[in-house]
Enzyme design. Structure first.
Site, short mmCIF file in Angstrom:
data_model
loop_
_atom_site.label_atom_id
_atom_site.label_comp_id
_atom_site.label_asym_id
_atom_site.label_seq_id
_atom_site.Cartn_x
_atom_site.Cartn_y
_atom_site.Cartn_z
N GLY A 76 0.83 -1.21 0.00
CA GLY A 76 0.00 0.00 0.00
C GLY A 76 0.86 1.25 0.00
O GLY A 76 0.53 2.25 -0.65
N TRP A 125 2.21 1.66 -3.47
CA TRP A 125 1.19 2.19 -4.39
C TRP A 125 1.25 3.70 -4.45
O TRP A 125 1.01 4.30 -5.49
CB TRP A 125 -0.19 1.74 -3.92
N HIS A 126 1.58 4.34 -3.32
CA HIS A 126 1.59 5.79 -3.27
C HIS A 126 2.74 6.40 -4.06
O HIS A 126 2.65 7.57 -4.48
CB HIS A 126 1.66 6.28 -1.82
N GLY A 127 3.81 5.69 -4.25
CA GLY A 127 4.92 6.27 -4.99
C GLY A 127 6.10 5.34 -5.12
O GLY A 127 6.30 4.43 -4.31
N PHE A 150 -0.34 10.59 -7.50
CA PHE A 150 -0.43 9.15 -7.33
C PHE A 150 -1.33 8.50 -8.37
O PHE A 150 -1.42 7.30 -8.41
CB PHE A 150 -0.95 8.81 -5.92
#
Length: 658
Positions: free
Chosen positions: A435, A438-440, A658
């Site tokens: 997770g 996923w943000h970066g 994002f």
């Protein structure tokens, strides 16, 4: 007269060209006046094509006739493509590609699944193959644009190579048109690609599971994927929640209209008054060069950023919910006062709810959930081990990480009573790490996700312990941190911060233990409501402080060129930690008057955030019930106040990256 007509026609032509032209320096944002002019035109057209509300005797909404549904959804699909083009330019072609591939693959999945069911089989290998193909295409596109630099960095560090990232799509485009039109030296991340990628994956997965039937019309499906209010920053809409709304007639009651207006004004206030003002006047300055500011200023900027990112992201969601409601569509709640959370686990049930549910449904449960571990668990353990090797640059650290994972699995196998608990923690940690990723495409985001995972696991153990055991364990941790502070000078700042945090928890636990002992000697509990409220406040403060310090890695990895994100983010994070964790050379009482507006706005924002939900619901509906003339006056006054805070340069929404 002829000249005047020609001039008018030229002006109209230039205006129309400007509407359909993409300016990378001026994307179409909710905070721009141009967007609201755009929405006014869009809503006028929508009102014409949507049709009026018709109800049956029971009051339930009737479905739209086929031709009107196609007209309405097709209109909104084309408008959404225009909106995305104005936001991201030619990347709209990528959105169309994803829409087409998943539309046809989902239909194939459903067809082969039905054939298997008709033959008495529960599953279809061909349907599974098409699902894997769909996920591979979607994640392949996402990884190419978002993680190319990250993966190249990993390969170069492991094998000592010097691979350079090349924009293959730009090179192919230049070859097709026969001239160097696009730059091939840098990959630009399309706005909102992570959101709509996860959305289409949920669609094909739900079709495979039999939770939804595939959409038959490409215009309907395109509208579901690209619905412009939530397209670039969520919330992530599950197909089973939104697709049934595609077939409903348009309906907007007087109260719903008032609620929609409230959400829009609420979102604009959060974004412009709270988020942008704090960022421009304080937060961005400190994060740009932490060494120029005192330890207290760095700490204040970190707490202010924790509020800023909430105000920014939830502000976008509020506007998206309001705009959607105006058009008769309902988006899921994405925030539920997250800084009221009393532990890290509860925080993730309140923060970015749509992503948390997506990760739980399509990652945590397939890994085995709280029941078992799967091949995916072992695969991600290996990936995390490699990440540990890259982060530390030491084989010893990687071996230790792998040994901890193996020891955890062996312990689970040897302890059947604790097996499910241990497996759940392993899968939970992997989910939080991914997770974060996923943000970066930065190691700092993985650290941020990992810290949140550690916080959730620690709370699970903590909640099972008696107060005395909590004191003993916390005392042991405080002693270790104190010794590390004395002996490990290179990490002095880190140990200082952790020591202060754990010492605060220890003192609080001792006070709580004394209070419990005092009341155990009496026939009744003195001031029970006060004791309960104090415990809640303490839990909220500890959780908010913990989440805020994890934001150090989140903010440090944001708004950076992917090619240099890892090194730059790490330098910013270590610089801020050094300033916060070493002796403060500036008196905080001298800093607060210098930034009194910033501190006042932060306190007001947090106070509003902590207002009980029933009170928020009450003033929300009170606004919605206002007479229209009075509502117009309130809106005019609110907009006047909001735009007094508009900065010289509009700040993009944080989650656009994002």
């Amino acid at each position: 007269m002829t000249i005047e007509i020609q001039d008018i026609l030229i002006l109209i032509k230039e205006y129309l060209l400007n509407i359909f032209a993409f300016d990378p320096n001026s994307p179409l944002l909710f905070t721009h006046f141009r967007f609201w002019a755009f929405f006014a035109v869009v809503f006028t057209g929508f009102s014409i094509v949507a049709g009026s509300l018709h109800k049956n005797r029971s009051g339930a909404r009737l479905h739209l006739p086929g031709w009107r549904r196609v007209l309405r959804n097709g209109y909104l699909f084309l408008i959404s493509l225009l909106f995305y083009y104005k936001t991201s330019g030619l990347f709209v072609g990528l959105l169309i590609l994803v829409t087409l591939t998943d539309f046809f693959l989902a239909r194939g999945i459903y067809r082969f699944r039905q054939k298997a069911i008709n033959k008495g089989h529960e599953k279809s290998k061909m349907a599974l193959f098409l699902l894997c193909l769909s996920v591979t295409i979607d994640l392949g596109i996402l990884c190419y644009f978002k993680y190319s630099y990250f993966f190249a960095d990993i390969v170069n560090q492991i094998f000592g190579t010097n691979f350079q990232v090349t924009n293959i799509a730009a090179r192919l485009g230049n070859h097709i048109i026969g001239r160097p039109f696009w730059s091939v030296d840098r990959i630009v991340l399309p706005v909102g690609i992570s959101f709509y990628t996860f959305q289409v994956i949920s669609y094909t997965a739900d079709v495979y599971k039999g939770l939804v039937r595939p959409v038959r019309n490409i215009l309907d499906f395109g509208f579901y994927v690209s619905f412009f209010p939530q397209l670039v920053a969520g919330p992530i809409i599950k197909a089973s929640d939104f697709i049934p709304q595609l077939y409903r007639r348009y309906a907007l009651s007087r109260t719903q209209f008032g609620i929609a207006v409230f959400w829009i004004l609420n979102g604009l206030t959060k974004k412009i008054v709270m988020s942008d003002y704090l960022a421009v006047n304080f937060i961005d300055r400190v994060f740009a060069n932490p060494q120029l500011f005192s330890g207290f200023e760095n700490l204040a900027a970190l707490f202010a950023y924790s509020f800023q990112v909430y105000a920014d992201f939830s502000g976008y969601t509020d506007i998206a919910i309001g705009l959607s409601l105006m058009m008769g569509f309902y988006l899921p709640q994405n925030f539920n006062s997250p800084y009221k959370a009393q532990n890290a686990r509860n925080f993730w049930k309140r923060w970015h709810i749509s992503l948390s549910r997506w990760l739980q449904t399509y990652l945590y449960i397939p890994l085995g959930g709280n029941r078992n571990i799967s091949f995916g668990t072992w695969f991600w353990i290996c990936v995390i081990t490699i990440a540990a090797l890259i982060l530390s640059g030491s084989w010893i650290v990687a071996v230790i990480v792998l040994a901890i994972a193996l020891a955890t699995v062996i312990t689970a196998l040897r302890s059947p009573g604790k097996r499910r608990h241990i497996y759940a923690n392993m899968n939970s940690m992997i989910t939080m790490l991914l997770g974060g990723l996923w943000h970066g495409a930065s190691c700092n985001f993985m650290i941020w996700g990992g810290l949140n995972g550690v916080g959730m696991i620690i709370f699970k153990f903590w909640s099972d312990w008696h107060t005395v055991k909590r004191i003993i364990v916390t005392s042991y941790v405080v002693c270790i941190l104190f010794l590390l502070r004395l002996w490990a000078s290179p990490a002095l700042a880190l140990w200082n911060v952790l020591l202060c945090f754990c010492a605060f928890i220890l003192v609080s636990m001792i006070i709580k233990c004394i209070w419990q002992y005092y009341n155990s000697q009496r026939d009744y509990v003195r001031w029970p409501r006060f004791a309960k409220a104090t415990n809640v406040v303490w839990s909220v403060i500890v959780t908010f402080t913990f989440i805020t310090f994890t934001r150090l890695f989140f903010r440090s990895g944001s708004n950076l060129d992917p090619a240099v994100a890892n090194e730059t983010a790490w330098n910013i994070a270590t610089s801020m930690m050094t300033r916060i964790g070493t002796e403060w050379t500036v008196n905080p009482l001298d800093v607060i008057p210098a930034y009194w507006k910033v501190f006042l706005l932060f306190c007001i924002g947090m106070a509003i955030h902590w207002i009980p939900e029933r009170m928020k619901r009450r003033y929300r509906y009170s606004f919605a019930k206002l007479p229209l003339p009075l509502m117009v006056l309130v809106c005019a006054f609110a907009i006047f106040i909001i735009y007094q805070f508009v900065t010289a340069e509009m700040q993009p929404f944080i989650y656009f990256q994002f």
